[in-house]
Enzyme design. Structure first.
Site, PDB file in Angstrom:
ATOM      1  N   ARG A   1      57.754  39.425  25.145  1.00 55.03           N
ATOM      2  CA  ARG A   1      57.316  38.037  24.890  1.00 55.03           C
ATOM      3  C   ARG A   1      55.880  37.879  25.395  1.00 55.03           C
ATOM      4  NH1 ARG A   1      57.325  36.781  30.281  1.00 55.03           N
ATOM      5  NH2 ARG A   1      59.041  37.677  31.425  1.00 55.03           N
TER       6      ARG A   1
ATOM      7  N   LYS B   1      68.248  48.135  32.184  1.00 52.26           N
ATOM      8  CA  LYS B   1      67.256  48.998  32.833  1.00 52.26           C
ATOM      9  C   LYS B   1      67.494  50.474  32.540  1.00 52.26           C
ATOM     10  CE  LYS B   1      66.257  46.490  37.105  1.00 52.26           C
ATOM     11  NZ  LYS B   1      65.179  45.654  36.641  1.00 52.26           N
TER      12      LYS B   1
ATOM     13  N   HIS C   1      58.876  39.312  44.739  1.00 49.08           N
ATOM     14  CA  HIS C   1      58.793  39.826  43.373  1.00 49.08           C
ATOM     15  C   HIS C   1      58.391  38.769  42.343  1.00 49.08           C
ATOM     16  CE1 HIS C   1      60.388  43.238  45.302  1.00 49.08           C
ATOM     17  NE2 HIS C   1      61.616  42.780  45.380  1.00 49.08           N
TER      18      HIS C   1
ATOM     19  N   GLU D   1      65.961  55.721  42.654  1.00 48.33           N
ATOM     20  CA  GLU D   1      64.548  55.983  42.368  1.00 48.33           C
ATOM     21  C   GLU D   1      63.805  56.334  43.630  1.00 48.33           C
ATOM     22  OE1 GLU D   1      62.544  52.621  40.668  1.00 48.33           O
ATOM     23  OE2 GLU D   1      63.492  52.932  38.720  1.00 48.33           O
TER      24      GLU D   1
HETATM   25  P1  ADP Z   1      63.934  43.256  38.844  1.00 49.82           P
HETATM   26  O1  ADP Z   1      64.204  43.434  37.376  1.00 49.82           O
HETATM   27  O2  ADP Z   1      65.196  43.106  39.671  1.00 49.82           O
HETATM   28  O3  ADP Z   1      62.905  42.221  39.147  1.00 49.82           O
HETATM   29  P2  ADP Z   1      62.111  45.529  38.857  1.00 49.82           P
HETATM   30  O4  ADP Z   1      62.592  46.884  38.532  1.00 49.82           O
HETATM   31  O5  ADP Z   1      61.348  44.783  37.809  1.00 49.82           O
HETATM   32  O6  ADP Z   1      63.371  44.649  39.362  1.00 49.82           O
HETATM   33  O7  ADP Z   1      61.253  45.574  40.181  1.00 49.82           O
HETATM   34  C1  ADP Z   1      60.808  44.405  40.821  1.00 49.82           C
HETATM   35  C2  ADP Z   1      59.768  44.727  41.874  1.00 49.82           C
HETATM   36  O8  ADP Z   1      60.323  45.623  42.842  1.00 49.82           O
HETATM   37  C3  ADP Z   1      58.497  45.406  41.382  1.00 49.82           C
HETATM   38  O9  ADP Z   1      57.516  44.477  40.923  1.00 49.82           O
HETATM   39  C4  ADP Z   1      58.039  46.135  42.616  1.00 49.82           C
HETATM   40  O10 ADP Z   1      57.354  45.226  43.473  1.00 49.82           O
HETATM   41  C5  ADP Z   1      59.346  46.531  43.291  1.00 49.82           C
HETATM   42  N1  ADP Z   1      59.779  47.914  42.922  1.00 49.82           N
HETATM   43  C6  ADP Z   1      60.560  48.271  41.861  1.00 49.82           C
HETATM   44  N2  ADP Z   1      60.759  49.605  41.809  1.00 49.82           N
HETATM   45  C7  ADP Z   1      60.109  50.124  42.867  1.00 49.82           C
HETATM   46  C8  ADP Z   1      59.930  51.454  43.386  1.00 49.82           C
HETATM   47  N3  ADP Z   1      60.487  52.530  42.815  1.00 49.82           N
HETATM   48  N4  ADP Z   1      59.190  51.594  44.507  1.00 49.82           N
HETATM   49  C9  ADP Z   1      58.637  50.522  45.116  1.00 49.82           C
HETATM   50  N5  ADP Z   1      58.760  49.248  44.702  1.00 49.82           N
HETATM   51  C10 ADP Z   1      59.485  49.041  43.585  1.00 49.82           C
END
Ligand code: ADP
Length: 671
Positions: free
Chosen positions: A292, A116, A235, A200
């Protein structure tokens, strides 16, 4: 064009890829584990090769063995589908080393999106908008907190190596920060053996909007618009749609251009998805790039009229993209609902069993069903319990949504618990109709989706009771027969000179509702007084085929029914607003719970033990959580089937378990 394709996957996505390959005249080779010897994807392919025992790690994840198979059958390309090896750089490299075309991006592009924080650095340098935050190397607690304080709360702590929402913590104030940081680091260390954190800005009502991009080897790149995947549980996407409601042309092209910039920054080739969080003010931020084909690609196909697998195969063969940006157009609106064998009323615990009756809605230009199973197939513990993807299309969102709701009510699956009624109720909420989407949608609208309010039940229970008495009187066989009035099928309990009052117990999930039914007159037009908590109504009705015509206090409605299958009790009613799944609770003759003991004490699928919640020897109540395990990126609680005690756990936290493995020995208390 390359002519022999091996599909390193199984189930629905293998079938999907084979369909396109066949149309293009490409010879297909499927793989199968012991559990999949008779699977649909094996039957559809021109050739199929056995790859190993059922657990994925011993079969579909055996990179070296798959390459060996590809060489042996002379495949000149491998499509990895999604999941399994689709984002595995090592596998892509093995393909390259063996002069087999990997249908996916070049190895460095897969590598670049692996972490990430590394991905964010690349995107920042390329000018792709990121959620405001800190993703630097200096990890001192004081510095992280200083960044959070400056950014303003709430903030989100995320593990750099994260995935599946683990090592993620919301922090609402400065005073909570240190404690939350310690917890997130612990979780990240345990899950990824790496506790580097990002901080974040936490967006409170974001939407998940992702852009489908496509690039070829000749420097061309296009975006095939967006998908809104905001409706998620923990998620995981539940219903996806395209285009995103409320999207303006200006925002679409900004997001599309940003996604292409992201793809260009890593030298992307093939189909990719750039995921963004879209804030309420129209700002959007890069989240991650999936290198993908996505599960939800069909909604893009429906609105663009393109076959994305065909595009993938052409691009992998070295051709140029079939269309340029200005030749692409959005036509209408599409939804995809993921039909799963799982129990939404028990934390979405995966369900397994034999699909002893399976009848999807009829396919047409409006309705598409992508599946990898047939009636009689088994949903096993080894793989993702997705039964199918139901995709619908129409000219605009309201029309497409009506198609989705109708198709869901026509989807018949017996033998395993599914999420169909949950999807039906979700699609019927007012908020979904009005497209008030954000990632907390399901939590916010829980009571409507899970029929937790009394008014819903007061309108649905009389229908369930009416169905039960009509069923008794007509006899279950006659419900599907044309001759409703045959005296041979009349099982009425009506007696001369006496009002017959019957008490029914109707079970909805774990709750039992008492309902009284009095028959007011006899004959084919019998009417009934039906009373219970919050209702007292007069009803008449008739069941013909899959339709219950009910007249409740003068209101006539037609309701679709999914009758119970042989040997089953559960039945679903689909009214215009909601789906109700119920059972008639019959007197307990000691037979009903015969298999309750021991149920739920085996791993529902492959996964990891997260936590043992009790000690061996502790007395536990029925329903108490005994073990938490993680599978398919989600945590699942396994509960005590009755009061009793755990004698022994066979696994410790952190251990991997195969689906079906017995996790503990349980001794039920004497009743
Ligand atoms: P992971 O890789 O652990 O699944 P992600 O970064 O893809 O984590 O985020 C998964 C979910 O978390 C997103 O789809 C969203 O719903 C929520 N999310 C991620 N970052 C934020 C943020 N900065 N603010 C609010 N919700 C977030």
């Amino acid at each position: 064009m390359l002519i022999k394709l091996l599909i390193a996957n199984r189930g629905e996505i293998s079938c999907r890829i084979i369909k396109t390959a066949k149309r293009m005249g490409i010879h297909t080779v499927a793989l199968y584990s012991d559990a999949d010897a008779d699977a649909l994807h094996v039957q559809m392919a021109d050739e199929a090769v056995h790859i190993g025992p059922p657990p994925s790690k011993d079969s579909y994840l055996q990179a070296e063995r798959i390459i060996e198979v590809a060489r042996k059958v002379g495949a000149d390309m491998i499509h990895p589908g999604y999941g399994f090896l689709s984002e595995n750089a090592h596998f892509a490299r093995l393909c390259e080393d063996n002069q087999i075309v990997f249908v996916g991006p070049p190895v460095p592009a897969i590598d670049a999106m692996g972490s990430k924080s590394a991905a964010k650095k690349i995107m920042e340098a390329a000018g792709v908008p990121l959620v405001p935050g800190y993703h630097g190397e200096d990890q001192s607690a004081a510095l992280l907190k200083q960044h959070a304080d400056e950014m303003g709360y709430p903030v989100l702590l995320k593990a750099a190596a994260g995935g599946g929402g683990k090592g993620m913590r919301q922090v609402h104030s400065s005073s909570e920060f240190e404690h939350a940081l310690a917890a997130a680091k612990r979780e990240a260390m345990a899950s990824f053996n790496d506790d580097i954190m990002l901080v974040e800005k936490y967006l409170t009502q974001p939407r998940h909007v992702e852009i489908q991009v496509f690039c070829d080897m000749h420097g061309n790149g296009v975006y095939l618009f967006e998908r809104d995947c905001s409706v998620q549980r923990r998620h995981q996407k539940v219903i996806e749609e395209a285009p995103a409601p409320g999207m303006t042309e200006a925002l679409r092209s900004q997001m599309g251009e940003a996604a292409l910039k992201a793809a260009a920054a890593i030298g992307y080739v093939g189909a990719g998805t750039v995921e963004f969080l879209l804030d309420t003010d129209g700002s959007f931020y890069f989240m991650e790039m999936n290198t993908r084909l996505q599960v939800e690609h069909p909604v893009t196909e429906m609105i663009s009229g393109q076959d994305l697998v065909e595009w993938q195969l052409r691009v992998a063969s070295g051709e140029e993209l079939p269309l340029s940006q200005d030749e692409l157009q959005i036509n209408g609106h599409a939804f995809e609902a993921r039909i799963y064998a799982e129990d939404p009323n028990n934390e979405f615990l995966p369900a397994t069993g034999v699909l002893n009756f399976l009848q999807p809605p009829e396919e047409s230009e409006y309705v598409r069903v992508d599946t990898g199973v047939r009636q009689g197939d088994k949903v096993s513990v080894y793989y993702d319990p997705m039964i199918a993807k139901l995709i619908v299309w129409d000219e605009d969102r309201p029309k497409a949504l009506r198609r989705l709701v109708k198709a869901l009510s026509e989807y018949r699956v017996k033998g395993v618990t599914t999420n169909i009624d949950f999807l039906y109720n979700l699609a019927n909420t007012k908020a979904f109709k009005q497209a008030q989407l954000d990632t907390a949608f399901i939590d916010k609208h829980q009571s409507e989706i899970f029929l937790q309010n009394e008014d819903d039940l007061a309108s649905l229970l009389p229908l369930a009771a009416l169905y039960i008495v009509l069923n008794q009187e007509q006899g279950p066989q006659s419900l599907n027969s044309q001759d409703l009035y045959s005296p041979w099928q009349n099982l009425t309990a009506w007696r001369a000179n006496a009002t017959h009052i019957q008490g029914l117990e109707i079970q909805i999930h774990d709750q039992v509702h008492a309902v009284q039914v009095s028959r007011l007159n006899s004959g084919p037009q019998a009417s009934y007084q039906i009373t219970g908590q919050g209702f007292n109504v007069q009803c008449q009705g008739q069941v013909k085929g899959d339709v219950l015509t009910a007249v409740i206090d003068g209101h006539r409605q037609k309701i679709t029914i999914s009758h119970p299958a042989d040997g089953e009790q559960g039945c679903s009613l689909y009214t215009q607003h909601s789906a109700l799944h119920f059972k008639q609770k019959l007197p307990d003759l000691g037979l009903l719970d015969a298999d309750a003991h021991g149920g739920g004490l085996t791993a529902p699928m492959n996964g990891t033990i997260v936590n043992l919640m009790v000690n061996p020897g502790d007395s536990v109540e029925k329903g108490q959580v005994l073990v938490i395990m993680e599978a398919m990126k989600m945590e699942h609680s396994l509960k005590a089937p009755s009061a009793g005690k755990v004698v022994e756990f066979f696994y410790q936290s952190g251990e991997l378990v195969d689906g079906g493995a017995e996790l503990l020995s349980f001794e039920a208390a004497e009743s």
